[in-house]
Enzyme design. Structure first.
Site: not given
Ligand code: GLU
Length: 498
Positions: A15, A245-247, A250
């Site tokens: 996204y 980061s997404k990791r 979230g």
């Protein structure tokens, strides 16, 4: 008209996140400032990882932020033929060569080169004679096309608007692949070919592109194209100085997260602009026009910026500064515009009333104006502000603790106040105040105790705007009803005690 042409070139593999939205914003600001053109180019050459969902969220995110583009969207994959053609041109001009080395051969060499920090291709095929090349081709041996880095003592130099003059010696660059053996072009090449075709004058992109730039500059030179101006944007780190980061973080890295949490699109742009750029004075709040006017590539910071995504204080779900910027815009937006933004929030909460756009429009605007003073997000209008729009509202625990639990006598006093209000002729803030102060004197209690008790019983909140104004806004009838019907408030306070 200016001849500035910039582009935002996302890869649709996830996204729209904060970092790429900031890149889009800086490109957009620069285009709008210079009167140039902004191109949207979707770099979808990584077919495995590109998805339609991702593309949709990116476009939706840009539209929500208000970052429009003048040209596009172009899709990189549509120009694959051009990319391949460019590789062939480089081949015939001697800037590239066919490499027949197999993966096994290269792996072996790499294993044998242990100890060297980086294995660079040893240019074995660069030394093949035209006859050898023809023979291998005739034998049907597959090949890739590699870019031929100039040999000898030389450097590639370019000017980065943010990082300054960058110089990389040819020796440190490997003859990299530009076309795979199946004939598909590699990203580094496609990206340059597209920028040349699109007439990009300024490449404004994330710092992670900086490592590619020396090789890309060589491609420009080899294709005889003018080199654009580069501006690489510093990284955005979290409060522990780690890359966001997404990791790790979230959804908090995604633009839609801020939309769902009640950010105004422009407030988010305003905040993102400050992640890596400053106006050179102490201004932090900008309207769209002001930011376009103030923006310049020269004032992009070289040092990494910090976005405090996760705050220690659970009161805040994101960077307190981001919330402060949002709160500021909520307070200063024309009511007409704010009403448009609050409507979907109330709709989602099931407390929207069509009359707010008709017969009660004036009331609605007055309510927004009164309660926005303390709000940080649009969602606050449906949460902390719910009692203004609905009869079922929640009681804040800290309001019960401070305003109700400690003053059990209010259970009798509040209905008395209701009866007094009922007997009033009018109901304006001033009269309301007089009446309450008089009652306090009669009862021998402090005005603050009664006023705070009323606030909690009528709005569920610990704090809020002037209570007298709030009551008149909520209206005489509802005020009386809520003050008479305080049983549930004291029951909730009892429960809290246990
Ligand atoms: N598609 C690349 C990315 O998303 C853009 C690189 C560039 O702007 O040149 O990182």
């Amino acid at each position: 008209m200016s001849d500035v042409r910039v582009r935002f070139a996302p890869s649709p593999t996830g996204y729209l996140h904060i970092g790429s939205a900031r890149t889009a914003l800086y490109n957009w600001l620069y285009a709008r400032k210079t009167g140039g053109k902004m191109i949207l180019r979707i770099e979808d050459t990584d077919v495995e990882r590109s998805t339609d969902e991702s593309l949709d969220t990116i476009i939706e995110g840009l539209k929500w932020l208000g970052l429009d583009w003048d040209i596009g969207p172009y899709y990189q994959s549509a120009y694959r033929g051009e990319h391949t053609e460019a590789a062939k041109r480089l081949l015939s001009s001697g800037h590239a060569y066919k490499c027949f080395c197999t993966k096994e051969e290269l792996d072996q060499k790499r294993a044998g080169s242990e100890g060297k920090s980086e294995f660079g291709y040893d240019k074995k095929c660069r030394r093949l004679s035209p006859e050898e090349v023809s023979a291998k081709e005739a034998a049907g041996i597959p090949y890739v096309i590699r870019f031929a880095i100039p040999e000898g003592e030389g450097t590639v130099v370019f000017e980065d608007k943010v990082y300054g003059r960058i110089e990389k010696s040819w020796r440190d660059l490997e003859d990299f692949i530009i076309l795979r053996s199946d004939g598909t072009p590699l990203y580094l090449l496609s990206n340059v070919v597209d920028d040349i075709r699109d007439g990009i004058t300024h490449v404004i992109r994330g710092q992670d592109g900086l490592g590619n730039t020396p090789r890309q500059v060589l491609i420009y030179q080899a294709l005889g194209a003018p080199i654009p101006l580069f501006a690489h944007l510093p990284l955005t780190l979290d409060s522990q100085k780690a890359k966001i980061s997404k990791r790790k973080h979230g959804e908090a890295v995604a633009i839609h997260f801020y939309r769902e949490k009640g950010f105004l699109p422009w407030a988010l742009c305003n905040f993102l602009a400050l992640l890596g750029w400053s106006p050179g004075d102490d201004r932090e709040i900008f309207t769209k026009e002001e930011l376009i006017e103030a923006f310049s590539l020269e004032r992009i910071n070289r040092s990494n910026s910090v976005f405090n995504l996760q705050t220690e204080d659970s009161k805040f779900f994101t960077d307190p500064k981001a919330l402060a910027v949002n709160a500021h815009h909520i307070k200063s937006l024309p009511l007409e515009e704010l009403a448009v933004l609050v409507k979907p929030v109330l709709e989602k909460a099931g407390i929207w009333n069509a009359e707010y756009e008709g017969s009660r429009k004036e009331w609605f605007h007055a309510a927004l104006d009164l309660i926005r003073e303390r709000f940080h997000t649009l969602n606050d209008f449906a949460e902390a502000g719910r009692a203004y729009f609905a009869d079922d509202f929640e009681l804040e625990d800290r309001a019960l603790e401070r305003n109700i639990v400690k003053f059990p006598a209010l259970r009798e006093h509040l209905p008395v106040l209701a009866a007094r209000i009922e007997a009033m002729e009018g109901f304006d803030p001033h009269e309301c105040e007089n009446l309450m102060r008089q009652l306090c004197e009669e009862l021998g209690i402090k005005p603050g105790v009664l006023i705070n008790g009323v606030r909690t019983a009528v709005t569920g909140q610990l704090a809020g705007p002037s209570m007298f104004e709030a009551l008149t806004l909520i209206g005489k009838e509802k005020t009386i009803k809520r003050l008479k019907n305080v049983g549930w408030v004291f029951e909730a306070a009892e429960k809290l005690k246990k």
